[in-house]
Design a protein around this motif. Structure first.
Motif, mmCIF file in Angstrom:
data_model
loop_
_atom_site.group_PDB
_atom_site.id
_atom_site.type_symbol
_atom_site.label_atom_id
_atom_site.label_comp_id
_atom_site.label_asym_id
_atom_site.label_seq_id
_atom_site.Cartn_x
_atom_site.Cartn_y
_atom_site.Cartn_z
ATOM 1 N N GLY A 153 -10.708 -9.225 -6.479
ATOM 2 C CA GLY A 153 -11.618 -9.451 -5.303
ATOM 3 C C GLY A 153 -10.860 -8.641 -4.062
ATOM 4 N N GLY A 154 -10.296 -7.281 -4.243
ATOM 5 C CA GLY A 154 -9.743 -6.456 -3.271
ATOM 6 C C GLY A 154 -8.339 -6.823 -2.853
ATOM 7 N N TRP A 155 -7.753 -7.813 -3.499
ATOM 8 C CA TRP A 155 -6.683 -8.524 -3.205
ATOM 9 C C TRP A 155 -5.344 -8.075 -4.167
ATOM 10 C CZ3 TRP A 155 -5.783 -12.547 0.823
ATOM 11 C CH2 TRP A 155 -6.981 -12.711 1.757
ATOM 12 N N ARG A 156 -4.184 -7.821 -3.681
ATOM 13 C CA ARG A 156 -2.958 -7.591 -4.430
ATOM 14 C C ARG A 156 -1.855 -8.571 -3.954
ATOM 15 N NH1 ARG A 156 -5.406 -2.360 -5.219
ATOM 16 N NH2 ARG A 156 -5.402 -1.429 -7.161
ATOM 17 N N LYS A 157 -0.888 -8.749 -4.775
ATOM 18 C CA LYS A 157 0.126 -9.509 -4.325
ATOM 19 C C LYS A 157 1.440 -8.917 -4.314
ATOM 20 C CE LYS A 157 1.108 -13.706 -2.500
ATOM 21 N NZ LYS A 157 0.518 -14.302 -1.289
ATOM 22 N N MET A 158 2.427 -9.131 -3.041
ATOM 23 C CA MET A 158 3.658 -8.161 -3.199
ATOM 24 C C MET A 158 4.455 -9.427 -2.986
ATOM 25 S SD MET A 158 5.282 -5.308 -0.879
ATOM 26 C CE MET A 158 5.217 -6.079 0.681
ATOM 27 N N VAL A 159 5.840 -9.340 -3.839
ATOM 28 C CA VAL A 159 6.695 -10.661 -3.498
ATOM 29 C C VAL A 159 8.067 -9.898 -3.110
ATOM 30 C CG1 VAL A 159 8.012 -12.233 -4.639
ATOM 31 C CG2 VAL A 159 5.563 -12.022 -5.123
ATOM 32 N N GLU A 160 8.658 -10.525 -2.179
ATOM 33 C CA GLU A 160 9.941 -9.891 -1.912
ATOM 34 C C GLU A 160 11.017 -10.887 -1.758
ATOM 35 O OE1 GLU A 160 10.860 -6.860 2.136
ATOM 36 O OE2 GLU A 160 10.688 -9.044 2.567
ATOM 37 N N THR A 161 12.243 -10.813 -2.523
ATOM 38 C CA THR A 161 13.323 -11.483 -2.136
ATOM 39 C C THR A 161 14.600 -10.588 -1.215
ATOM 40 O OG1 THR A 161 12.881 -12.233 -4.342
ATOM 41 C CG2 THR A 161 15.248 -12.668 -3.435
ATOM 42 N N ARG A 162 14.772 -11.418 -0.056
ATOM 43 C CA ARG A 162 15.851 -10.854 0.726
ATOM 44 C C ARG A 162 16.771 -12.054 1.260
ATOM 45 N NH1 ARG A 162 13.399 -8.095 5.897
ATOM 46 N NH2 ARG A 162 12.293 -6.933 4.437
ATOM 47 N N ASP A 163 18.130 -11.862 1.279
ATOM 48 C CA ASP A 163 19.013 -12.997 1.464
ATOM 49 C C ASP A 163 18.506 -14.127 0.725
ATOM 50 O OD1 ASP A 163 20.358 -11.116 3.202
ATOM 51 O OD2 ASP A 163 18.733 -11.668 4.625
ATOM 52 N N LYS A 164 18.338 -14.005 -0.674
ATOM 53 C CA LYS A 164 18.061 -15.259 -1.440
ATOM 54 C C LYS A 164 16.802 -16.160 -0.999
ATOM 55 C CE LYS A 164 22.834 -15.965 -2.881
ATOM 56 N NZ LYS A 164 24.048 -16.976 -3.057
ATOM 57 N N VAL A 165 15.850 -15.406 -0.225
ATOM 58 C CA VAL A 165 14.711 -15.911 0.410
ATOM 59 C C VAL A 165 13.338 -15.168 -0.210
ATOM 60 C CG1 VAL A 165 13.389 -16.697 2.294
ATOM 61 C CG2 VAL A 165 15.793 -16.998 2.354
ATOM 62 N N THR A 166 12.602 -15.848 -0.898
ATOM 63 C CA THR A 166 11.585 -15.152 -1.377
ATOM 64 C C THR A 166 10.511 -15.278 -0.816
ATOM 65 O OG1 THR A 166 12.325 -15.341 -3.578
ATOM 66 C CG2 THR A 166 10.047 -14.908 -3.502
ATOM 67 N N ARG A 167 9.794 -14.319 -0.273
ATOM 68 C CA ARG A 167 8.593 -14.304 0.682
ATOM 69 C C ARG A 167 7.247 -13.533 -0.114
ATOM 70 N NH1 ARG A 167 9.461 -12.333 6.162
ATOM 71 N NH2 ARG A 167 10.533 -10.836 4.929
ATOM 72 N N GLY A 168 6.007 -13.819 -0.118
ATOM 73 C CA GLY A 168 4.935 -13.164 -0.639
ATOM 74 C C GLY A 168 4.060 -12.540 0.493
ATOM 75 N N PHE A 169 3.383 -11.277 0.173
ATOM 76 C CA PHE A 169 2.757 -10.929 1.286
ATOM 77 C C PHE A 169 1.468 -10.273 0.287
ATOM 78 C CE2 PHE A 169 7.019 -10.194 2.854
ATOM 79 C CZ PHE A 169 6.770 -10.246 4.240
ATOM 80 N N ASP A 170 0.376 -10.423 1.069
ATOM 81 C CA ASP A 170 -0.882 -9.700 0.455
ATOM 82 C C ASP A 170 -1.107 -8.246 0.888
ATOM 83 O OD1 ASP A 170 -1.939 -12.475 -0.566
ATOM 84 O OD2 ASP A 170 -1.996 -13.095 1.762
ATOM 85 N N CYS A 171 -1.752 -7.670 -0.183
ATOM 86 C CA CYS A 171 -2.100 -6.108 0.042
ATOM 87 C C CYS A 171 -3.636 -6.239 0.007
ATOM 88 C CB CYS A 171 -1.367 -5.091 -0.826
ATOM 89 S SG CYS A 171 0.302 -5.218 -0.714
ATOM 90 N N ILE A 172 -4.369 -6.057 1.042
ATOM 91 C CA ILE A 172 -5.779 -6.350 1.051
ATOM 92 C C ILE A 172 -6.300 -4.867 1.214
ATOM 93 C CG2 ILE A 172 -7.744 -7.501 1.999
ATOM 94 C CD1 ILE A 172 -5.795 -9.569 3.075
ATOM 95 N N SER A 173 -7.187 -4.784 0.194
ATOM 96 C CA SER A 173 -7.789 -3.459 0.277
ATOM 97 C C SER A 173 -8.701 -3.167 1.748
ATOM 98 C CB SER A 173 -8.930 -3.205 -1.059
ATOM 99 O OG SER A 173 -9.802 -2.241 -0.818
ATOM 100 N N VAL A 174 -8.610 -2.075 2.278
ATOM 101 C CA VAL A 174 -8.917 -1.706 3.335
ATOM 102 C C VAL A 174 -10.736 -1.587 3.031
ATOM 103 C CG1 VAL A 174 -9.444 0.017 5.012
ATOM 104 C CG2 VAL A 174 -7.141 -0.737 4.567
ATOM 105 N N THR A 175 -11.010 -0.984 2.149
ATOM 106 C CA THR A 175 -12.441 -0.933 1.604
ATOM 107 C C THR A 175 -13.086 -2.391 1.540
ATOM 108 O OG1 THR A 175 -12.075 1.137 0.306
ATOM 109 C CG2 THR A 175 -14.213 -0.112 -0.148
ATOM 110 N N HIS A 176 -12.280 -3.332 1.088
ATOM 111 C CA HIS A 176 -12.867 -4.768 0.914
ATOM 112 C C HIS A 176 -12.920 -5.242 2.412
ATOM 113 C CE1 HIS A 176 -13.427 -8.707 -0.573
ATOM 114 N NE2 HIS A 176 -12.163 -9.295 0.366
ATOM 115 N N LEU A 177 -11.759 -4.996 3.087
ATOM 116 C CA LEU A 177 -11.642 -5.667 4.421
ATOM 117 C C LEU A 177 -12.710 -5.248 5.337
ATOM 118 C CD1 LEU A 177 -9.891 -7.622 6.148
ATOM 119 C CD2 LEU A 177 -8.637 -5.432 6.645
ATOM 120 N N LEU A 178 -12.829 -3.887 5.578
ATOM 121 C CA LEU A 178 -13.833 -3.272 6.513
ATOM 122 C C LEU A 178 -15.291 -3.430 5.890
ATOM 123 C CD1 LEU A 178 -11.902 -0.316 7.944
ATOM 124 C CD2 LEU A 178 -11.705 -2.694 8.674
ATOM 125 N N GLY A 179 -15.517 -3.476 4.834
ATOM 126 C CA GLY A 179 -16.794 -3.493 4.009
ATOM 127 C C GLY A 179 -17.315 -5.140 4.211
#
Length: 306
Positions: free
Chosen positions: A259-285
């Motif tokens: 659906g135009g979305w991808r997921k990015m997971v980051e681990t820093r200082d033993k803390v895991t966080r998730g970020f959404d990478c949302i397609s600009v084409t999907h977002l602005l459309g």
């Protein structure tokens, strides 16, 4: 009838001539009968309350509404194609889903970290935050200008059609101001020689590097100008300053989009966080999809309302 009223006793003619005139008169009669039938049938179709008249009025209203949409900048931007070239790999990074694309959600500290250790994920990454700054224009009081304070590679990353006309920095660390076309016309009266001059932004001289169409800025917030600054200038801001991050991803590093979305997971200082990478084409459309859905619902409701 028209021919039979002309009696052959009025003049001496051959019987064959009478038959010819009688037959030829039938064409004349048929033409007028057909004309009267069409005229009598067409008038009731356009009388008040008829289906044909209602359909004609609705079609006229629809065309007028579409023309009005094309005249309004916001509606026209929703209907037209996106201005960004090669937008298949262009994403906005958010820490809170769709809400994070409408209000700042990425801390400056996260962006600075990603510029150094995410080369395997992104080919380019840029930061901007909406803000207002004072602008001094000759013969005017000091104005407050809504702008995007951005990393100096933002327009290059977006690859806008007019980004090639933006002047490069003439000195290391020089800030550049890119005005929207509306701001250029309103504040500087459309001066064709404005590019290359300087503007006074909160008492700081800034190079006016270019002008872009209003429709080229499709992200959240009303922006009158983009202030491009290098990394050292942005580093003056507090690390907790929140803004938006736009990037060009490496498709090989991410799973196929859903659906135009991808997921990015980051681990820093033993803390895991998730970020959404949302397609600009999907977002602005999305406004276009909402508009088309509303049109579909209106067409489905039309038989019931008429």
């Amino acid at each position: 009838q028209w021919r039979t009223r002309r009696s052959p006793q009025q003049r001496r003619v051959h019987v064959g001539d009478v038959a010819f005139e009688f037959s030829f008169g039938a064409f004349h009669d048929a033409f007028w009968i057909r004309w009267d039938t069409l005229r009598s049938d067409s008038l009731p179709m356009l009388r008040s309350g008829s289906a044909a008249r209602s359909g004609l009025i609705l079609a006229t209203a629809a065309v007028a509404a579409l023309l009005l949409c094309l005249l309004l900048p916001g509606a026209r931007r929703a209907l037209l194609w996106l201005p960004y070239r090669q937008s298949a790999d262009l994403v906005m990074i958010s820490s809170s889903g769709y809400a994070g694309t409408q209000s700042p959600s990425i801390a400056l500290a996260d962006y600075e970290e990603w510029t150094t250790d995410t080369a395997a994920l992104f080919t380019q990454i840029a930061f901007y935050r909406p803000t207002t700054k004072g602008l001094h224009v000759a013969r005017h009081a000091r104005l407050r200008l809504a702008m995007a304070q951005a990393s100096d590679n933002l327009l290059q990353l977006l690859d806008l059609p007019d980004s090639g006309r933006v002047m490069p920095a003439t000195a290391p660390g020089e800030a550049r101001l890119v005005l929207s076309r509306t701001a250029w016309r309103t504040l500087y009266h459309g001066d064709p020689h404005l590019v290359g001059h300087t503007a006074d932004i909160d008492g700081r001289p800034v190079l006016i590097a270019g002008i872009i169409p209003d429709g080229d800025w499709g992200f959240a917030g009303k922006i009158d100008a983009v202030l491009l600054e290098d990394q050292r200038s942005l580093a003056v801001l507090p690390l907790r300053t929140r803004g938006f991050v736009v990037a060009r991803i490496r498709n090989s590093a991410f799973p196929p989009p859903r659906g135009g979305w991808r997921k990015m997971v980051e681990t820093r200082d033993k803390v895991t966080r998730g970020f959404d990478c949302i397609s600009v084409t999907h977002l602005l459309g999305q406004p276009s999809f909402v508009f088309l859905f509303a049109m579909l619902m209106a067409l489905l409701a039309l038989p019931a309302t008429t």
